[in-house]
Design a protein around this motif. Structure first.
Motif: not given
Length: 249
Positions: A130-148, A173-182
């Motif tokens: 839940r460090a994710f819940d302190k992020c500035a932009d959730p969608f950009t952060s999600l893309d970063v985590l997917i890339g990692l 969930v829609a943005h993840a599109a199966g690439r990462i589990v929410i």
């Protein structure tokens, strides 16, 4: 390594703060446990003894929270070395995954350090907590985590309770599109889990399913403050309730 199970196609992760709590979670039918200690402060890395005992006693998945202290998720060099050492120990002891979260001061994911932690953890599963819940932009952060290559994100949808963020969780969930589990967590219990599942479309859920245990002491020295507070423990009955709901989904 623990056995990978699901409940009617769902994952149920129970946050357990001791080997005893982990046993209650397993007996209640959980998919896996997120093992931690100091749940009263949001959870920190469990001890050597807790990890070893839990692995010996529990045959479901064990994902260990790697958080050296309470507070924020911006770590010193010494703290980061501690995190790496704890990850290596978990791998050595046959844990199934680790749960990490490293941020930069500006609310972005610390890419360099997260990449190093993922590489150190493999082949274990890696959850970003839940460090994710302190992020500035959730969608950009999600893309970063997917890339990692992060496997899943534990999030309350940037709110104190997941039930208050179902709209954003559905978008994630829609943005993840199966690439990462929410995986929604924070305040999830038998009163709101079904609603969260249906409103967001997630297939993984996180709950502490906890109960409060009062001190066993009969004698108390009133002159000395503290050291007699209630503690938290996983409730096997509450886990059962969640499992029963998932079986009906």
């Amino acid at each position: 390594m623990g056995k990978e199970i699901s409940i009617n196609g769902y994952e149920l992760e129970i946050c357990s703060n001791s080997p005893q709590s982990a046993c209650y979670a397993a007996k209640g039918g959980a998919t896996r446990v997120e093992l931690c200690q100091n749940l009263e402060n949001g959870g920190t890395t469990p001890s050597y003894g807790q990890i070893v005992q839990t692995r010996r006693l529990v045959d479901i998945g064990i994902h260990v929270l790697i958080r050296p202290r309470g507070g924020d998720f911006v770590y010193s060099d010494l703290e980061f070395e501690e995190i790496l050492a704890d990850i290596q120990f978990c791998k050595k002891e046959g844990c199934d995954g680790v749960v990490i979260g490293v941020m930069c001061k500006d609310g972005t994911v610390d890419v360099k350090r997260t990449k190093a932690l993922v590489e150190a953890a493999r082949p274990m599963h890696v959850t970003f907590h839940r460090a994710f819940d302190k992020c500035a932009d959730p969608f950009t952060s999600l893309d970063v985590l997917i890339g990692l290559g992060i496997d899943r994100v534990l999030t309350s949808g940037l709110q104190n309770r997941a039930e208050d963020a179902v709209a954003l969780l559905k978008q994630l969930v829609a943005h993840a599109a199966g690439r990462i589990v929410i995986m929604p967590g924070a305040g999830v219990d038998s009163s709101n889990m079904e609603m969260i599942l249906k409103a967001t479309g997630v297939t993984a859920i996180h709950s502490s399913a906890k109960e409060t245990i009062s001190s066993q002491m009969i004698f108390d020295r009133a002159e000395v403050a503290g050291m007699n507070e209630p503690i938290f423990s996983t409730s096997k009955e509450k886990v059962h309730q969640l499992v029963d709901i998932l079986k009906k989904e």
